[in-house]
Design an enzyme around this catalytic site. Structure first.
Site, PDB file in Angstrom:
ATOM      1  N   LYS A 194      43.299  39.688  42.037  1.00  0.00           N
ATOM      2  CA  LYS A 194      43.714  38.666  41.099  1.00  0.00           C
ATOM      3  C   LYS A 194      45.000  39.148  40.453  1.00  0.00           C
ATOM      4  O   LYS A 194      45.042  40.210  39.825  1.00  0.00           O
ATOM      5  CB  LYS A 194      42.630  38.461  40.045  1.00  0.00           C
ATOM      6  CG  LYS A 194      43.055  37.495  38.960  1.00  0.00           C
ATOM      7  CD  LYS A 194      41.887  37.137  38.080  1.00  0.00           C
ATOM      8  CE  LYS A 194      42.307  36.158  37.015  1.00  0.00           C
ATOM      9  NZ  LYS A 194      41.177  35.774  36.172  1.00  0.00           N
ATOM     10  N   ARG A 204      44.652  28.093  30.940  1.00  0.00           N
ATOM     11  CA  ARG A 204      44.477  28.681  29.598  1.00  0.00           C
ATOM     12  C   ARG A 204      44.639  27.619  28.523  1.00  0.00           C
ATOM     13  O   ARG A 204      43.967  27.675  27.487  1.00  0.00           O
ATOM     14  CB  ARG A 204      45.455  29.837  29.401  1.00  0.00           C
ATOM     15  CG  ARG A 204      45.110  31.021  30.290  1.00  0.00           C
ATOM     16  CD  ARG A 204      46.057  32.181  30.076  1.00  0.00           C
ATOM     17  NE  ARG A 204      45.885  33.197  31.112  1.00  0.00           N
ATOM     18  CZ  ARG A 204      46.768  34.156  31.366  1.00  0.00           C
ATOM     19  NH1 ARG A 204      47.871  34.236  30.637  1.00  0.00           N
ATOM     20  NH2 ARG A 204      46.536  35.035  32.315  1.00  0.00           N
ATOM     21  N   LYS A 222      48.192  40.259  30.703  1.00  0.00           N
ATOM     22  CA  LYS A 222      47.002  40.874  31.306  1.00  0.00           C
ATOM     23  C   LYS A 222      47.380  41.924  32.353  1.00  0.00           C
ATOM     24  O   LYS A 222      46.600  42.218  33.261  1.00  0.00           O
ATOM     25  CB  LYS A 222      46.126  39.765  31.908  1.00  0.00           C
ATOM     26  CG  LYS A 222      45.589  38.775  30.870  1.00  0.00           C
ATOM     27  CD  LYS A 222      44.531  37.832  31.450  1.00  0.00           C
ATOM     28  CE  LYS A 222      43.961  36.918  30.358  1.00  0.00           C
ATOM     29  NZ  LYS A 222      42.862  36.051  30.860  1.00  0.00           N
ATOM     30  N   GLU A 238      41.736  47.281  46.608  1.00  0.00           N
ATOM     31  CA  GLU A 238      40.699  46.531  45.869  1.00  0.00           C
ATOM     32  C   GLU A 238      39.663  45.960  46.835  1.00  0.00           C
ATOM     33  O   GLU A 238      38.472  45.914  46.528  1.00  0.00           O
ATOM     34  CB  GLU A 238      41.340  45.395  45.053  1.00  0.00           C
ATOM     35  CG  GLU A 238      42.147  45.856  43.844  1.00  0.00           C
ATOM     36  CD  GLU A 238      41.287  46.260  42.647  1.00  0.00           C
ATOM     37  OE1 GLU A 238      40.045  46.230  42.765  1.00  0.00           O
ATOM     38  OE2 GLU A 238      41.857  46.625  41.610  1.00  0.00           O
ATOM     39  N   LYS A 253      43.699  35.384  44.506  1.00  0.00           N
ATOM     40  CA  LYS A 253      44.088  34.401  43.499  1.00  0.00           C
ATOM     41  C   LYS A 253      45.393  34.813  42.851  1.00  0.00           C
ATOM     42  O   LYS A 253      45.501  35.973  42.460  1.00  0.00           O
ATOM     43  CB  LYS A 253      42.967  34.339  42.466  1.00  0.00           C
ATOM     44  CG  LYS A 253      43.269  33.527  41.240  1.00  0.00           C
ATOM     45  CD  LYS A 253      42.148  33.695  40.257  1.00  0.00           C
ATOM     46  CE  LYS A 253      42.460  32.877  39.022  1.00  0.00           C
ATOM     47  NZ  LYS A 253      41.442  33.001  38.031  1.00  0.00           N
ATOM     48  N   SER A 279      45.332  26.517  38.675  1.00  0.00           N
ATOM     49  CA  SER A 279      45.781  25.381  37.875  1.00  0.00           C
ATOM     50  C   SER A 279      47.284  25.135  37.979  1.00  0.00           C
ATOM     51  O   SER A 279      47.722  23.991  38.108  1.00  0.00           O
ATOM     52  CB  SER A 279      45.391  25.607  36.410  1.00  0.00           C
ATOM     53  OG  SER A 279      45.962  26.803  35.920  1.00  0.00           O
ATOM     54  N   TYR A 318      41.366  22.324  42.692  1.00  0.00           N
ATOM     55  CA  TYR A 318      41.198  21.156  41.824  1.00  0.00           C
ATOM     56  C   TYR A 318      41.473  19.868  42.595  1.00  0.00           C
ATOM     57  O   TYR A 318      41.229  18.778  42.084  1.00  0.00           O
ATOM     58  CB  TYR A 318      42.133  21.256  40.607  1.00  0.00           C
ATOM     59  CG  TYR A 318      41.873  22.504  39.782  1.00  0.00           C
ATOM     60  CD1 TYR A 318      40.840  22.535  38.844  1.00  0.00           C
ATOM     61  CD2 TYR A 318      42.635  23.658  39.962  1.00  0.00           C
ATOM     62  CE1 TYR A 318      40.587  23.671  38.107  1.00  0.00           C
ATOM     63  CE2 TYR A 318      42.389  24.809  39.225  1.00  0.00           C
ATOM     64  CZ  TYR A 318      41.361  24.807  38.300  1.00  0.00           C
ATOM     65  OH  TYR A 318      41.097  25.943  37.581  1.00  0.00           O
TER      66      TYR A 318
END
Ligand code: PBG
Length: 326
Positions: A194, A204, A222, A238, A253, A279, A318
């Site tokens: 991610k 968000r 982040k 990962e 992602k 998004s 979405y």
């Protein structure tokens, strides 16, 4: 003799016959935002066509999705500010919004596959995915909370848990907790790679999770846990860890700007590879459509078939509902 690849493009029939990838409704997970207000049905300003659902509306939405053939959803809860705090205690309340929604959906539509996010950002007042101390995001202390959160969601009936926080060791910790508590069938779809992306802004906004301003010591991004967009070897590291730790499926992602990562992950993994078209990807495509720069159905299709071609077996998008309503 001239080689003529155009022979295989001369009619729709032959093009369809030789088409390498397809979009099947079986391969999609549809994300849903939920709100603790029975009849809420609010369109999200930054994501036209996407709503925050109260439980009543959520149930009719799930019914409609099933009728379209969509068999998997991912839930994202909007937590009222008064339930958010530094310890994210609402995240492991067995009666929190996510758990209530899971139970209600399972009661009416047991066949719907439910994925729920395991991360603290909907529950911390600052919006980070972890507990903070002295301006730092704590790893192991956060993982302890994630385990409790995973257990209440599994007990409520979630089929798939999606740790989306990027703390080290969380897949193993959650898998172990699930096994110990008897949730042997609960699946783990790890957010394996991610990235610290610019593409989460509409999400968000929808969730009300970017509250870094509440204290000046709060990290403003982040980057100490989500990955650097310049890196790909790190994604493979990962991947290796998540597989060792017991992930059933692995996710990349965002999707559209990370097709190389999807491709490499597919080549290096024996479990299903998932891509999350986030998004910002959704909103950018629709903004381009509104500006008359592209054609809606074509842009949606191309964005998704590219993710498939790169190697994704499963896509969170979405657009899933619109795609299979066409
Ligand atoms: C947080 C989380 C995020 C998304 C899913 N889970 C945002 C973030 O990391 O800040 C983003 C999804 C989207 O943009 O559609 N754990």
């Amino acid at each position: 003799m001239l080689l003529r690849p155009r022979r295989l493009r001369q009619s729709k029939a032959i093009r369809d016959l030789v088409q390498e990838n397809n979009l099947s409704v079986n391969d999609f997970i549809y994300p849903l935002f939920i709100k603790d207000e029975k009849n809420a049905y609010e369109e999200i300003a930054a994501m036209p066509g996407i709503f925050r659902f109260g439980i009543e509306r959520l149930l009719s939405e799930v019914e409609e999705l099933l009728s379209l053939g969509i068999k998997a959803i991912a839930l994202f809860p909007i937590t009222p500010n008064e339930l958010k705090n530094y310890q994210a205690i609402e995240s492991y309340n067995a009666n929190n919004l996510t758990c209530k929604a899971i139970r209600e959906i399972k009661k009416r539509f047991p066949e719907m596959l439910i994925m729920s996010d395991v991360a603290l950002d909907p529950y911390t007042d600052h919006g980070h995915d972890g507990l903070l101390a002295k301006g730092k995001v704590l790893n192991d202390e956060t993982v302890d909370v994630l385990k409790k959160m995973a257990l209440v969601q599994a007990a409520a009936g979630a089929d798939i848990l999606g740790p989306s926080d990027m703390m080290d060791g969380r897949v193993k910790a959650i898998r172990t907790a699930l096994e110990t508590e008897g949730f042997k069938d609960t699946m783990l779809m790890s957010y394996t790679a991610k990235y610290a992306s610019s593409l989460y802004t509409p999400f968000r906004d929808a969730m009300g999770t970017e509250n870094y301003h509440i204290d000046e010591k709060i990290p403003k991004d982040k980057k100490t846990y989500q990955m650097n967009p310049s890196n790909s070897l790190e994604a493979l590291k990962e991947l290796e860890l998540d597989l060792e730790e017991g992930a059933d499926m692995v996710m990349i992602k965002p999707a559209g700007w990370y097709l190389d990562i999807i491709h490499q992950t597919k080549k290096n993994s024996k479990v299903p590879v998932v891509a999350y078209q986030v998004s910002g990807e959704y909103s950018m495509i629709l903004a381009a459509v509104s500006a008359g720069l592209t054609v809606r159905e074509k842009a949606i299709y191309e964005s998704l078939i590219s993710i498939k071609r790169a190697g994704a077996d499963i896509i969170l998008s979405y657009f899933a509902k619109e795609l299979f309503s066409m």
